[in-house]
Design a protein around this motif. Structure first.
Motif, PDB file in Angstrom:
ATOM      1  N   LYS A 195       0.896  -1.153  -0.206  1.00 14.39           N
ATOM      2  CA  LYS A 195       0.184   0.497  -0.127  1.00 14.39           C
ATOM      3  C   LYS A 195       0.840   1.070  -0.296  1.00 14.39           C
ATOM      4  CE  LYS A 195      -3.227   2.096   2.724  1.00 14.39           C
ATOM      5  NZ  LYS A 195      -3.810   2.342   4.257  1.00 14.39           N
ATOM      6  N   ILE A 196       2.423   1.299   0.604  1.00 14.71           N
ATOM      7  CA  ILE A 196       2.818   2.484   1.318  1.00 14.71           C
ATOM      8  C   ILE A 196       3.789   2.474  -0.346  1.00 14.71           C
ATOM      9  CG2 ILE A 196       4.792   3.165   2.204  1.00 14.71           C
ATOM     10  CD1 ILE A 196       3.958   1.447   4.703  1.00 14.71           C
ATOM     11  N   THR A 197       4.205   1.759  -1.036  1.00 15.58           N
ATOM     12  CA  THR A 197       5.141   1.378  -2.368  1.00 15.58           C
ATOM     13  C   THR A 197       3.778   2.297  -3.595  1.00 15.58           C
ATOM     14  OG1 THR A 197       4.494  -0.990  -3.170  1.00 15.58           O
ATOM     15  CG2 THR A 197       7.047  -0.354  -1.449  1.00 15.58           C
ATOM     16  N   GLY A 198       2.804   1.300  -3.763  1.00 11.39           N
ATOM     17  CA  GLY A 198       1.123   1.816  -4.571  1.00 11.39           C
ATOM     18  C   GLY A 198       1.120   3.949  -4.590  1.00 11.39           C
ATOM     19  N   MET A 199       1.305   4.040  -2.928  1.00  8.30           N
ATOM     20  CA  MET A 199       0.825   5.096  -2.615  1.00  8.30           C
ATOM     21  C   MET A 199       1.855   6.208  -3.667  1.00  8.30           C
ATOM     22  SD  MET A 199      -1.435   7.812  -1.630  1.00  8.30           S
ATOM     23  CE  MET A 199      -2.551   6.798  -1.515  1.00  8.30           C
ATOM     24  N   ALA A 200       2.911   5.915  -3.161  1.00  6.34           N
ATOM     25  CA  ALA A 200       4.645   6.655  -3.684  1.00  6.34           C
ATOM     26  C   ALA A 200       4.552   6.794  -4.868  1.00  6.34           C
ATOM     27  CB  ALA A 200       5.401   6.050  -3.187  1.00  6.34           C
ATOM     28  N   GLU A 201       4.103   5.314  -5.041  1.00  6.68           N
ATOM     29  CA  GLU A 201       4.027   5.836  -6.861  1.00  6.68           C
ATOM     30  C   GLU A 201       2.825   6.406  -8.192  1.00  6.68           C
ATOM     31  OE1 GLU A 201       4.491   2.320  -9.911  1.00  6.68           O
ATOM     32  OE2 GLU A 201       5.502   0.808  -8.113  1.00  6.68           O
ATOM     33  N   LYS A 202       2.502   7.191  -6.684  1.00  7.81           N
ATOM     34  CA  LYS A 202       0.667   7.710  -7.309  1.00  7.81           C
ATOM     35  C   LYS A 202       1.270   9.229  -7.524  1.00  7.81           C
ATOM     36  CE  LYS A 202      -3.244   4.436  -6.613  1.00  7.81           C
ATOM     37  NZ  LYS A 202      -4.430   4.061  -5.494  1.00  7.81           N
ATOM     38  N   ARG A 203       1.870   9.318  -6.035  1.00  8.99           N
ATOM     39  CA  ARG A 203       2.060  10.660  -5.514  1.00  8.99           C
ATOM     40  C   ARG A 203       3.468  10.842  -6.803  1.00  8.99           C
ATOM     41  NH1 ARG A 203       3.202   8.879   0.833  1.00  8.99           N
ATOM     42  NH2 ARG A 203       0.982   9.575   1.788  1.00  8.99           N
ATOM     43  N   LEU A 204       4.390  10.047  -6.713  1.00  7.20           N
ATOM     44  CA  LEU A 204       5.316  10.676  -8.202  1.00  7.20           C
ATOM     45  C   LEU A 204       4.307  10.629  -9.290  1.00  7.20           C
ATOM     46  CD1 LEU A 204       7.525   7.901  -6.811  1.00  7.20           C
ATOM     47  CD2 LEU A 204       8.195  10.841  -6.848  1.00  7.20           C
ATOM     48  N   ARG A 205       3.345  10.163  -9.956  1.00  7.45           N
ATOM     49  CA  ARG A 205       2.960  10.334 -11.273  1.00  7.45           C
ATOM     50  C   ARG A 205       2.361  11.588 -11.552  1.00  7.45           C
ATOM     51  NH1 ARG A 205       0.859   5.205 -10.896  1.00  7.45           N
ATOM     52  NH2 ARG A 205      -1.498   5.686 -11.127  1.00  7.45           N
TER      53      ARG A 205
END
Length: 217
Positions: A195-205
């Protein structure tokens, strides 16, 4: 964390002796490792030279053969973590030709490195706002990390015409997301990493979605 020892073959013949420089490097690393172990749940300011030396199997005066002060040891701990991270993240960005490829590779590398070096990152996040030489060293390393990223970002076609200041601004935003992700990983409960790494990718996108529309005023 081990003391230098003579390694022998099965036949009982000594291999090439460890050089003086190698022994010195091993002892230096033992001091760093001992300090990091002692910092598991306490601030750096509470650490004494005497206990670090004792943990590494040295008399206190021997400490000064490797570090001029405890502050110098702390700065070395900062550099040990952030410079390795900079190299790993940069290698993750070498091949991908798209933003998404860079994002996925960088987040995966960050996650792997944080999980393998949690004590280092707890030390960094704890000391980042503590003031003094360590906080300054962390700030310098983060600026260098952001500078590396700005150089890498400039190779993308849509960013080649960007002014240097704007590239550094974009890099700073990305580094901020990664620092937030580090803290979240350190505080995560079991099973929360995806969940944390997925959110990190979303923030960067989300940050990079604005790139094609950005204009400097």
């Amino acid at each position: 964390m081990s003391n230098a020892v003579d390694i022998r073959t099965l036949e009982g013949v000594s291999e090439e002796p460890v050089s003086r420089q190698e022994r010195k490097q091993r002892t230096r690393q033992a001091l760093l490792d001992t300090a990091l172990d002692l910092l598991a749940d306490r601030p750096f300011a509470s650490l004494s030279l005497r206990e670090v030396a004792k943990g590494a199997g040295l008399v206190p005066t021997a400490f000064y053969r490797h570090f001029a002060s405890m502050e110098e040891l702390g700065v070395a701990l900062v550099e040990e973590t952030t410079r390795t991270l900079r190299g790993m993240i940069r290698s993750a960005r070498t091949d991908p030709d798209t933003y998404q490829g860079m994002i996925s590779a960088s987040v995966a590398t960050l996650h792997q490195f944080v999980r393998a070096n949690e004590d280092h990152f707890r030390f960094l996040t704890r000391e980042r706002y503590g003031g003094g030489p360590l906080a300054r060293a962390i700030g310098v390393e983060l600026r260098m990390f952001s500078g590396d990223l700005a150089i890498d970002l400039a190779r993308f076609a849509t960013l080649r015409s960007w002014p240097t200041d704007d590239l550094h601004m974009l890099a700073d935003l990305i580094v901020s997301v990664m620092l937030t992700t580090i803290v979240e990983l350190l505080e995560a409960r079991p099973g929360e990493d995806p969940k944390i790494t997925g959110m990190a990718e979303k923030r960067l996108r989300l940050i990079l979605l604005g790139v094609p529309h950005w204009k400097t005023r």
